[in-house]
Scaffold this motif. Structure first.
Motif, PDB file in Angstrom:
ATOM      1  N   GLU A 195       8.088 110.703  41.110  1.00  0.00           N
ATOM      2  CA  GLU A 195      10.258 111.120  40.800  1.00  0.00           C
ATOM      3  C   GLU A 195      10.493 110.644  41.650  1.00  0.00           C
ATOM      4  O   GLU A 195      10.910 110.146  42.575  1.00  0.00           O
ATOM      5  N   LEU A 196      11.510 108.817  40.492  1.00  0.00           N
ATOM      6  CA  LEU A 196      12.274 108.172  41.039  1.00  0.00           C
ATOM      7  C   LEU A 196      13.468 108.908  40.187  1.00  0.00           C
ATOM      8  O   LEU A 196      13.813 108.796  39.130  1.00  0.00           O
ATOM      9  N   GLN A 201      15.109 100.906  32.239  1.00  0.00           N
ATOM     10  CA  GLN A 201      14.197 100.952  30.934  1.00  0.00           C
ATOM     11  C   GLN A 201      13.201 100.496  31.032  1.00  0.00           C
ATOM     12  O   GLN A 201      12.047 100.964  31.271  1.00  0.00           O
ATOM     13  N   GLU A 202      13.395  99.297  30.740  1.00  0.00           N
ATOM     14  CA  GLU A 202      13.080  97.919  30.401  1.00  0.00           C
ATOM     15  C   GLU A 202      12.205  97.911  32.250  1.00  0.00           C
ATOM     16  O   GLU A 202      10.929  97.068  31.802  1.00  0.00           O
ATOM     17  N   SER A 203      13.009  97.544  33.182  1.00  0.00           N
ATOM     18  CA  SER A 203      12.119  96.981  34.505  1.00  0.00           C
ATOM     19  C   SER A 203      11.253  98.393  35.024  1.00  0.00           C
ATOM     20  O   SER A 203      10.354  97.742  35.409  1.00  0.00           O
ATOM     21  N   LEU A 204      11.690  99.840  34.451  1.00  0.00           N
ATOM     22  CA  LEU A 204      10.523 100.759  34.735  1.00  0.00           C
ATOM     23  C   LEU A 204       8.917 100.750  33.558  1.00  0.00           C
ATOM     24  O   LEU A 204       8.413 101.206  34.073  1.00  0.00           O
TER      25      LEU A 204
END
Length: 45
Positions: A5-6, A27-30
């Motif tokens: 969980e982040l 969102q893109e990075s994750l």
């Protein structure tokens, strides 16, 4: 069931940058991080 969980808190963002852009960037990075860390397990036929 398993995983990590982040929670991310970002501050000091200039008003010229819309909050939606920050959200989309995270969102893109994750998603890219998930591609690097999630194993590809082939189907056993």
């Amino acid at each position: 069931m398993c995983g990590t969980e982040l929670t991310i808190e970002q501050s000091g963002i200039p008003e010229a940058i819309p909050v939606e852009f920050c959200y989309a960037g995270w969102q893109e990075s994750l998603q890219l991080l998930a591609l690097l860390t999630e194993p590809e397990i082939p189907d056993q036929a």
